[in-house]
Design a protein around this motif. Structure first.
Motif, PDB file in Angstrom:
ATOM      1  N   GLY A  22       0.836  -1.206   0.000  1.00  0.00           N
ATOM      2  CA  GLY A  22       0.000   0.000   0.000  1.00  0.00           C
ATOM      3  C   GLY A  22       0.861   1.242   0.000  1.00  0.00           C
ATOM      4  O   GLY A  22       1.635   1.450   0.944  1.00  0.00           O
ATOM      5  N   ALA A  23       0.758   2.051  -1.075  1.00  0.00           N
ATOM      6  CA  ALA A  23       1.585   3.261  -1.195  1.00  0.00           C
ATOM      7  C   ALA A  23       0.762   4.514  -0.987  1.00  0.00           C
ATOM      8  O   ALA A  23       0.898   5.492  -1.712  1.00  0.00           O
ATOM      9  CB  ALA A  23       2.280   3.284  -2.561  1.00  0.00           C
ATOM     10  N   ASP A  47       2.077  -1.162  -4.656  1.00  0.00           N
ATOM     11  CA  ASP A  47       0.679  -0.729  -4.662  1.00  0.00           C
ATOM     12  C   ASP A  47      -0.017  -1.414  -5.824  1.00  0.00           C
ATOM     13  O   ASP A  47       0.571  -1.573  -6.888  1.00  0.00           O
ATOM     14  CB  ASP A  47       0.557   0.793  -4.793  1.00  0.00           C
ATOM     15  CG  ASP A  47      -0.805   1.274  -4.321  1.00  0.00           C
ATOM     16  OD1 ASP A  47      -0.884   1.846  -3.221  1.00  0.00           O
ATOM     17  OD2 ASP A  47      -1.809   1.053  -5.042  1.00  0.00           O
ATOM     18  N   ARG A  48      -1.254  -1.784  -5.625  1.00  0.00           N
ATOM     19  CA  ARG A  48      -1.986  -2.477  -6.700  1.00  0.00           C
ATOM     20  C   ARG A  48      -2.231  -1.550  -7.895  1.00  0.00           C
ATOM     21  O   ARG A  48      -2.497  -1.994  -8.997  1.00  0.00           O
ATOM     22  CB  ARG A  48      -3.330  -2.962  -6.171  1.00  0.00           C
ATOM     23  CG  ARG A  48      -4.157  -1.790  -5.723  1.00  0.00           C
ATOM     24  CD  ARG A  48      -5.428  -2.160  -5.100  1.00  0.00           C
ATOM     25  NE  ARG A  48      -6.073  -0.894  -4.745  1.00  0.00           N
ATOM     26  CZ  ARG A  48      -7.332  -0.727  -4.538  1.00  0.00           C
ATOM     27  NH1 ARG A  48      -8.140  -1.749  -4.622  1.00  0.00           N
ATOM     28  NH2 ARG A  48      -7.824   0.441  -4.231  1.00  0.00           N
ATOM     29  N   CYS A 199      -0.959  -7.177  -3.958  1.00  0.00           N
ATOM     30  CA  CYS A 199      -0.719  -8.338  -3.104  1.00  0.00           C
ATOM     31  C   CYS A 199      -2.017  -9.153  -3.080  1.00  0.00           C
ATOM     32  O   CYS A 199      -3.080  -8.619  -2.739  1.00  0.00           O
ATOM     33  CB  CYS A 199      -0.342  -7.865  -1.707  1.00  0.00           C
ATOM     34  SG  CYS A 199      -0.325  -9.208  -0.505  1.00  0.00           S
ATOM     35  N   GLU A 200      -1.912 -10.413  -3.453  1.00  0.00           N
ATOM     36  CA  GLU A 200      -3.125 -11.252  -3.482  1.00  0.00           C
ATOM     37  C   GLU A 200      -3.285 -12.061  -2.200  1.00  0.00           C
ATOM     38  O   GLU A 200      -4.387 -12.405  -1.813  1.00  0.00           O
ATOM     39  CB  GLU A 200      -3.073 -12.182  -4.705  1.00  0.00           C
ATOM     40  CG  GLU A 200      -3.216 -11.367  -5.987  1.00  0.00           C
ATOM     41  CD  GLU A 200      -2.887 -12.133  -7.246  1.00  0.00           C
ATOM     42  OE1 GLU A 200      -2.341 -13.264  -7.154  1.00  0.00           O
ATOM     43  OE2 GLU A 200      -3.148 -11.584  -8.323  1.00  0.00           O
ATOM     44  N   ALA A 226      -0.358  -1.655   4.762  1.00  0.00           N
ATOM     45  CA  ALA A 226      -0.842  -0.265   4.832  1.00  0.00           C
ATOM     46  C   ALA A 226      -1.894  -0.041   3.748  1.00  0.00           C
ATOM     47  O   ALA A 226      -1.899   0.987   3.075  1.00  0.00           O
ATOM     48  CB  ALA A 226       0.332   0.706   4.675  1.00  0.00           C
ATOM     49  N   SER A 227      -2.762  -1.036   3.588  1.00  0.00           N
ATOM     50  CA  SER A 227      -3.773  -0.919   2.519  1.00  0.00           C
ATOM     51  C   SER A 227      -5.084  -0.353   3.058  1.00  0.00           C
ATOM     52  O   SER A 227      -6.090  -0.332   2.350  1.00  0.00           O
ATOM     53  CB  SER A 227      -3.978  -2.267   1.827  1.00  0.00           C
ATOM     54  OG  SER A 227      -4.347  -3.258   2.759  1.00  0.00           O
TER      55      SER A 227
END
Ligand SMILES: Cc1cc2nc3c(=O)[nH]c(=O)nc-3n(C[C@H](O)[C@H](O)[C@H](O)COP(=O)(O)OP(=O)(O)OC[C@H]3O[C@@H](n4cnc5c(N)ncnc54)[C@H](O)[C@@H]3O)c2cc1C
Length: 373
Positions: A22-23, A47-48, A199-200, A226-227
């Motif tokens: 998570g960015a 980050d996704r 991230c899955e 950190a999502s």
């Protein structure tokens, strides 16, 4: 399935000391805090989305510490001391962010903030008035500032409100500029960053943590999750709920408000961006529909916010809505953001709620500390 080449493994997907998932503001500040404490740590942020896609690039840009009616609501669930410590943490975090990113890069405008009350809010106003002195005294002891003052002068273009409480230490920032600078700092700090890599799954092994992604498996000694509003997907036993907030921005106006405004426990907020008005929130009329991680805009909220604009801010001038978007908040059961060690290899920093800007850098510092201790 795409297999990883030896070159990718060596140079793009090596083993890391810390991977941050998570960015947003918290992920990026945590990475920078870790780097400031250790030059040798191998750190990766993923980050996704190619441009971080949660709350940090989509918020309203209020550098704020809690409006009186929000503080009053918090006092129903938390002790007076707890609430004052939370305000202090926001103020400390804000000063950390100012030092880290810089006033110019935040595009900080020290406009002051205001909470507004309608005629029909007489009772809420009286209760807020009653906490001004005790909160001011307690915060003065902790921080040397007085947070609130009653405001009796008219404010340009702010119509049909019966009472106003000012919060002179609040201001406005440009969240896009903040995030761009933080990403630039990541690039300059020998921290790897991959945008567009979701991230899955997180799989804890005895000697490392596996971070499973669509481009293969990454490994690290420790992970910071950190999502925020999306944390529950990866840690199903967390109590973080995703909540949507919608925002409208008008075309430039001849007559425009100036400053950061709050209404009704933080459910509504509005500010100027130059001569435009940004207005957001209003989810209290659709609490169930807005408890979601989907980035939609709904007619119900749009109409509600436009009605607010007409009644209070733009009664006569014609305007267009030139931007509208939504962002996703993460709410924990408690109002206090969570930095929790979930295991020896996983730290979760989530539940930033609707006031993550000020507190963000302080929470990131706590997350980094948890990794290093
Ligand atoms: C509309 C709106 C207005 C707001 N206004 C204000 C305001 O004025 N003032 C204020 O203080 N706060 C405000 N907030 C709250 C504030 O923006 C947040 O508290 C703060 O940005 C949270 O930061 P974060 O880093 O925890 O989360 P986020 O910014 O949400 O970052 C989480 C990141 O994780 C990524 N991610 C999610 N799942 C995965 C995965 N599986 N793999 C990899 N990456 C993943 C997402 O793409 C996202 O970039 C607002 C929020 C919203 C939505």
């Amino acid at each position: 399935m795409i297999r990883t080449s030896i070159w990718e493994k060596r140079h793009f997907l090596p083993h890391y000391d810390v991977i941050i998932v998570g960015a947003g503001l918290i992920g990026l500040c945590s990475a920078l805090e870790l780097r400031s404490k250790s030059k040798s740590l191998k750190i990766l942020v993923i980050d996704r989305a190619s441009i971080p896609l949660g709350a940090s690039t989509r918020n309203a840009g209020f550098a704020c510490f809690g409006s009186p009616s929000e503080i009053l609501a918090d006092l129903k669930n938390h002790s007076f001391d707890h609430v004052c410590q939370l305000i202090k943490k926001r103020y400390d975090g804000w000063n950390l962010l100012l030092n880290l990113v810089g006033r110019d890069q935040l595009k900080y405008e020290p406009t002051g903030g205001y909470e507004v009350f309608r005629d029909s809010d007489e009772q809420s106003y009286a209760q807020c008035q009653a906490i001004i002195d005790p909160i001011n005294d307690a915060i003065h002891n902790l921080l040397g500032i007085r947070l609130y003052q009653e405001w009796t002068k008219p404010l340009p273009q702010v119509n049909n409100f019966a009472h106003i409480i000012a919060a002179p230490h609040e201001g406005l920032i440009d969240p896009g500029s903040m995030m761009k600078k933080l990403l630039e700092m990541i690039g300059q700090s020998e921290i790897d960053f991959y945008g567009g890599l979701a991230c899955e799954e997180l799989v804890e092994q005895t000697n490392l943590m596996e971070v499973k992604t669509s481009r293969g498996k990454l490994t690290a000694n420790q992970v910071i999750l950190a999502s925020n509003g999306f944390a529950q997907k990866l840690v199903p036993d967390s109590d973080i709920t995703a909540v949507r907030n919608q925002i409208l921005v008008t075309s430039p106006l001849k007559n425009c408000i100036q400053g950061a405004f709050h209404y009704d426990r933080g459910y509504y907020y509005f500010r100027n961006i130059g001569s435009r008005i940004l207005i957001g929130g209003g989810r209290n009329i659709a609490l169930e529909e807005e408890t979601t991680n989907q980035f939609d805009i709904t007619e119900k909220i749009r109409r509600n916010l436009q009605q607010f604009l007409k009644s209070h801010l733009i009664p006569t001038e014609s305007y267009q809505i030139e931007y509208e978007w939504s962002g996703i908040l993460g709410f924990g059961k408690s109002k206090i953001p969570q930095v929790k060690r979930k295991s020896s290899r996983l730290v979760m920093a989530a539940g930033m709620g609707g006031m993550g800007i000020a507190i963000g850098a302080a929470i990131a510092q706590d997350a980094a500390h948890e990794i290093l201790c």
